[in-house]
Design a protein around this motif. Structure first.
Motif, PDB file in Angstrom:
ATOM      1  N   THR A  43      -1.126   1.530  -1.530  1.00 52.97           N
ATOM      2  CA  THR A  43      -0.906   0.631  -2.573  1.00 52.97           C
ATOM      3  C   THR A  43       0.205  -0.126  -2.288  1.00 52.97           C
ATOM      4  O   THR A  43       1.152   0.184  -1.707  1.00 52.97           O
TER       5      THR A  43
ATOM      6  N   ASP B  58       4.977  -1.300   1.271  1.00 56.07           N
ATOM      7  CA  ASP B  58       3.776  -0.475   0.566  1.00 56.07           C
ATOM      8  C   ASP B  58       4.463   0.731   0.163  1.00 56.07           C
ATOM      9  O   ASP B  58       5.352   1.127   0.244  1.00 56.07           O
TER      10      ASP B  58
ATOM     11  N   ASN C 237      -4.613  -1.211  -4.687  1.00 57.07           N
ATOM     12  CA  ASN C 237      -5.013  -0.538  -3.412  1.00 57.07           C
ATOM     13  C   ASN C 237      -5.114  -1.741  -2.443  1.00 57.07           C
ATOM     14  O   ASN C 237      -5.299  -2.874  -2.850  1.00 57.07           O
ATOM     15  N   GLN C 238      -5.082  -1.520  -1.257  1.00 53.12           N
ATOM     16  CA  GLN C 238      -5.111  -2.358  -0.114  1.00 53.12           C
ATOM     17  C   GLN C 238      -6.545  -2.910  -0.090  1.00 53.12           C
ATOM     18  O   GLN C 238      -7.461  -2.144  -0.578  1.00 53.12           O
ATOM     19  N   THR C 239      -6.694  -4.073   0.169  1.00 50.98           N
ATOM     20  CA  THR C 239      -7.987  -4.767   0.212  1.00 50.98           C
ATOM     21  C   THR C 239      -8.841  -4.389   1.384  1.00 50.98           C
ATOM     22  O   THR C 239     -10.196  -4.102   1.196  1.00 50.98           O
TER      23      THR C 239
ATOM     24  N   ARG D  93      -2.716  -3.297   7.203  1.00 52.88           N
ATOM     25  CA  ARG D  93      -3.399  -3.183   5.739  1.00 52.88           C
ATOM     26  C   ARG D  93      -3.199  -4.456   5.110  1.00 52.88           C
ATOM     27  O   ARG D  93      -2.121  -5.240   5.465  1.00 52.88           O
TER      28      ARG D  93
ATOM     29  N   LEU E 174       5.861  -5.009   4.779  1.00 51.07           N
ATOM     30  CA  LEU E 174       4.635  -5.953   4.534  1.00 51.07           C
ATOM     31  C   LEU E 174       5.470  -7.212   5.454  1.00 51.07           C
ATOM     32  O   LEU E 174       6.017  -7.995   5.008  1.00 51.07           O
TER      33      LEU E 174
ATOM     34  N   PRO F 222      -6.582   5.147   0.084  1.00 51.29           N
ATOM     35  CA  PRO F 222      -5.880   3.586   0.393  1.00 51.29           C
ATOM     36  C   PRO F 222      -4.454   3.540  -0.030  1.00 51.29           C
ATOM     37  O   PRO F 222      -3.982   4.596  -0.895  1.00 51.29           O
TER      38      PRO F 222
ATOM     39  N   TRP G  34      -3.016  -6.767   1.135  1.00 48.11           N
ATOM     40  CA  TRP G  34      -3.024  -7.024  -0.058  1.00 48.11           C
ATOM     41  C   TRP G  34      -2.966  -8.624  -0.444  1.00 48.11           C
ATOM     42  O   TRP G  34      -2.328  -9.216   0.428  1.00 48.11           O
TER      43      TRP G  34
ATOM     44  N   GLU H 177      -8.564  -2.572   5.678  1.00 48.55           N
ATOM     45  CA  GLU H 177      -7.635  -2.166   6.921  1.00 48.55           C
ATOM     46  C   GLU H 177      -8.427  -2.387   7.974  1.00 48.55           C
ATOM     47  O   GLU H 177      -9.518  -2.228   8.264  1.00 48.55           O
TER      48      GLU H 177
END
Length: 226
Positions: free
Chosen positions: A93, A42, A104-106, A132, A52, A91, A134, A108
């Motif tokens: 990305t 990220d 942006n992250q969905t 986090r 990730l 947030p 995505w 956390e």
């Protein structure tokens, strides 16, 4: 065209896997973000990123691959939304190579210490695991998979910095909590995992806080039991 990385059936919780095998039914576990200029890190700022290191496969039950479905599953494996839904900081990305660029992250989520109501407040104080999320659902790579940046962090007194080896340890703790059978609000989940190598390099180059990673990404397939 992006290469589909299909999840193989595992006979144990962890198997090293580097093959790229298309499925007969056309479904895929996920697409390699690097195929369209994305990254398995990220954007943490200053050119650094957090790995990730866990993927919830696109071959999971569709109900899991939604915001509400993910939250319920997370609570089944002892994670929940942030303390009183308060998030400090901007947030993060990530670019999953699905054609949408950095997004942006969905959400956390934090370890809730077996209390979905206030447990994440305790995590904020004493530290613990968090992640986090995505989702890979753009037009170039629409797998529906959820990409998670998982880590274990220090308590608030240490500014929530990542503990030594915190990316590997956080990933392993989440997978250990997830694999097997779990239930939340009457929904029964069955989770299997395999380990994938080759998506990200091992080492500390480009990693936030300079903490080395082992280069392993754990892929979870989550099925809702009838």
């Amino acid at each position: 065209m992006a290469r589909p990385l299909a999840l193989l059936v595992a006979v144990s919780a962890h198997l090293a896997w580097t093959a790229q095998v298309p499925l007969a039914n056309g479904g895929v576990a996920f697409y390699d973000p690097g195929d369209h200029g994305g990254s398995m890190l990220d954007n943490a700022g200053d050119g650094l990123g957090e790995p990730l290191n866990v993927i919830i496969s696109g071959l999971s039950s569709p109900e899991v691959l939604t915001y509400d479905g993910l939250i319920n599953y997370a609570r089944a494996i002892d994670f929940s939304t942030e303390c009183f839904n308060i998030h400090l900081g901007n947030p993060m990305t990530a670019d999953l190579g699905d054609g949408r660029g950095p997004t942006n992250q969905t959400v956390e989520l934090r370890q809730d210490y077996d209390n979905a109501g206030v447990g994440t407040c305790l995590e904020s104080l004493v530290g613990g695991n968090h992640f986090r999320v995505w989702q890979q659902n753009g037009s170039l790579a629409n797998s529906g998979a959820m990409f998670l940046a998982v880590s274990k962090e220090e308590p608030a007194t240490e500014n929530h910095d990542i503990i030594p080896d915190g990316y590997n340890l956080g990933r392993d703790a989440l997978v250990a909590s997830a694999v097997g059978n779990r239930t939340r609000h009457g929904v029964k989940y069955q989770t299997t995992a395999v380990d994938v190598t080759g998506l990200m390099p091992a080492g500390s180059t480009g990693i936030n806080h300079g903490i080395a990673v082992d280069g392993i990404v754990s892929v979870l397939t989550v099925r809702i039991a009838e």
